[in-house]
Design a protein around this motif. Sequence first.
Motif, short mmCIF file in Angstrom:
data_model
loop_
_atom_site.label_atom_id
_atom_site.label_comp_id
_atom_site.label_asym_id
_atom_site.label_seq_id
_atom_site.Cartn_x
_atom_site.Cartn_y
_atom_site.Cartn_z
N LEU A 90 0.84 -1.20 0.00
CA LEU A 90 0.00 0.00 0.00
C LEU A 90 0.88 1.25 0.00
O LEU A 90 0.64 2.18 -0.78
CB LEU A 90 -0.94 0.00 1.21
CG LEU A 90 -1.74 1.29 1.43
CD1 LEU A 90 -2.64 1.59 0.23
CD2 LEU A 90 -2.56 1.21 2.70
N HIS A 91 1.90 1.25 0.84
CA HIS A 91 2.80 2.42 0.87
C HIS A 91 3.50 2.61 -0.47
O HIS A 91 3.61 3.74 -0.95
CB HIS A 91 3.84 2.26 1.99
CG HIS A 91 3.25 2.37 3.36
ND1 HIS A 91 2.69 3.51 3.86
CD2 HIS A 91 3.12 1.44 4.33
CE1 HIS A 91 2.25 3.30 5.08
NE2 HIS A 91 2.49 2.04 5.40
N ALA A 92 3.93 1.51 -1.08
CA ALA A 92 4.58 1.61 -2.39
C ALA A 92 3.61 2.13 -3.45
O ALA A 92 3.97 2.96 -4.29
CB ALA A 92 5.12 0.24 -2.81
N ALA A 93 2.35 1.67 -3.40
CA ALA A 93 1.35 2.12 -4.37
C ALA A 93 1.04 3.60 -4.17
O ALA A 93 0.83 4.34 -5.14
CB ALA A 93 0.08 1.29 -4.24
N MET A 94 0.99 4.03 -2.91
CA MET A 94 0.72 5.44 -2.64
C MET A 94 1.88 6.31 -3.14
O MET A 94 1.64 7.36 -3.74
CB MET A 94 0.49 5.66 -1.14
CG MET A 94 -0.84 5.11 -0.67
SD MET A 94 -1.09 5.01 1.12
CE MET A 94 -0.39 6.46 1.76
N LYS A 95 3.10 5.86 -2.95
CA LYS A 95 4.27 6.62 -3.41
C LYS A 95 4.30 6.71 -4.93
O LYS A 95 4.69 7.74 -5.49
CB LYS A 95 5.56 5.99 -2.90
CG LYS A 95 5.81 6.26 -1.45
CD LYS A 95 7.11 5.63 -0.99
CE LYS A 95 7.35 5.91 0.47
NZ LYS A 95 8.58 5.28 0.97
N SER A 96 3.88 5.63 -5.60
CA SER A 96 3.88 5.65 -7.07
C SER A 96 2.59 6.22 -7.64
O SER A 96 2.40 6.23 -8.84
CB SER A 96 4.12 4.23 -7.60
OG SER A 96 3.02 3.41 -7.30
#
Length: 163
Positions: free
Chosen positions: A21-27
Amino acid sequence: MTRVTCQTGAMALKDQLQSDLHAAMKSRDELTSATLRMALAAVTNAEVAGKQAKELSDDEVLMVLDKEAKKRRESAAAYRDGNRPELAEREEAELGVLTGYLPQPLSEDEVSAIIDSAIAEVAETGKTGMAAMGPVMQKVTAATRGRADGKTVSGIVRERLQG
């Protein structure tokens, strides 16, 4: 998204969901982040359900994700029936994100082999025909949990026991 493993072995599934989720939010991947937020909310709801809150095991998290995936499949079918293809496509895209966290589904041949084995085991105890439905389903469900649709499996078992 690719699954990441930490140095001590496989990362807990809930931790993996949060990390992704954090990676998706950053991208700025809106679809993945919205889907993972929904999945984590469902996991949290399952954790606090009942009389006392508890931490879910990976198997229990998989069961929650499987329920959410089933909701997406049913919603997509309903939207297609209601002539709303844009909503159906969104549900199918969310299903694609969730599918990445679920175990590989069993093939029809694998399910048939499990059913045949369970029927043979139960027949050894003397139960045959529809009287064996409960014990057979108990064995088959334990072997296919999360990897095959229960309704389909039940239909195949019923057909084999009657035939």
